[in-house]
Design a protein around this motif. Structure first.
Motif, PDB file in Angstrom:
ATOM      1  N   SER A  49       1.034  -1.322   0.103  1.00 23.55           N
ATOM      2  CA  SER A  49       0.034   0.016  -0.104  1.00 23.55           C
ATOM      3  C   SER A  49       0.894   1.208  -0.151  1.00 23.55           C
ATOM      4  O   SER A  49       0.390   2.387  -0.652  1.00 23.55           O
ATOM      5  N   ARG A  50       2.137   1.262   0.653  1.00 26.29           N
ATOM      6  CA  ARG A  50       3.002   2.428   0.655  1.00 26.29           C
ATOM      7  C   ARG A  50       3.550   2.486  -0.731  1.00 26.29           C
ATOM      8  O   ARG A  50       3.724   3.803  -1.109  1.00 26.29           O
ATOM      9  N   ARG A  53       0.983   4.040  -2.714  1.00 26.29           N
ATOM     10  CA  ARG A  53       0.682   5.479  -2.503  1.00 26.29           C
ATOM     11  C   ARG A  53       1.806   6.485  -2.903  1.00 26.29           C
ATOM     12  O   ARG A  53       1.661   7.722  -3.575  1.00 26.29           O
ATOM     13  N   LYS A  56       1.279   6.883  -6.730  1.00 23.42           N
ATOM     14  CA  LYS A  56       0.195   7.815  -7.165  1.00 23.42           C
ATOM     15  C   LYS A  56       0.516   9.334  -6.916  1.00 23.42           C
ATOM     16  O   LYS A  56       0.456  10.180  -7.566  1.00 23.42           O
ATOM     17  N   LEU A  57       1.559   9.408  -5.604  1.00 21.42           N
ATOM     18  CA  LEU A  57       2.032  10.769  -5.428  1.00 21.42           C
ATOM     19  C   LEU A  57       2.945  11.121  -6.346  1.00 21.42           C
ATOM     20  O   LEU A  57       2.977  12.211  -6.787  1.00 21.42           O
ATOM     21  N   ASP A  60       0.967  12.439  -9.347  1.00 16.96           N
ATOM     22  CA  ASP A  60       0.377  13.562  -9.143  1.00 16.96           C
ATOM     23  C   ASP A  60       1.177  14.682  -9.029  1.00 16.96           C
ATOM     24  O   ASP A  60       1.108  15.767  -9.422  1.00 16.96           O
TER      25      ASP A  60
END
Length: 133
Positions: A49-50, A53, A56-57, A60
């Motif tokens: 999950s990290r 994330r 995705k970061l 972004d």
């Protein structure tokens, strides 16, 4: 830190160094170790999950960077346009100053706007009040 703890740490480092040298000399040692028995630390349990994330970061941030670059490009274009416009304004101001200077320097002796003639043809009437008895 006491001397016994430092000696213990030094012995562990020495054993690890000897093991690394042995592995460098004979790489087959690694193949003989049963890697299945090695337990993963608890910190690795949430890594999936990290990592998602973080990915995705990263995406972004890339999008934000692109938007930022587009805005900076627009600002650069506007700045270039303003630089040209400022040059034109400076030229216009200089021409206006020259025009006003030539208009003010051309005094022909007549009254200026808002002034009256000083020739005395217009005499003011003074009325004094006298009381009749």
């Amino acid at each position: 830190m006491d001397v016994a703890a430092m000696v213990a740490i030094a012995h562990r480092r020495l054993r690890l160094r000897r093991l690394l040298i042995a592995i460098e000399r004979n790489p087959q040692i690694i193949e003989e170790i049963d890697m299945i028995d090695i337990k993963r630390p608890i910190e690795l349990a949430g890594m999936r999950s990290r990592l998602a994330r973080a990915k995705k970061l990263e995406t972004d941030i890339a999008v934000t960077g692109q938007r930022y670059d587009r805005v900076l490009d627009k600002i650069d274009e506007q700045h270039k346009a303003l630089q040209g416009h400022a040059g034109e304004l400076e030229s216009n101001a200089s021409q206006l100053e020259q025009l006003l200077g030539s208009m003010l320097a051309g005094d022909n002796g007549g009254p200026n706007d808002g002034e009256t003639s000083s020739s005395g043809s217009e005499a003011g009437q003074v009325i004094t009040g006298v009381k009749a008895s």
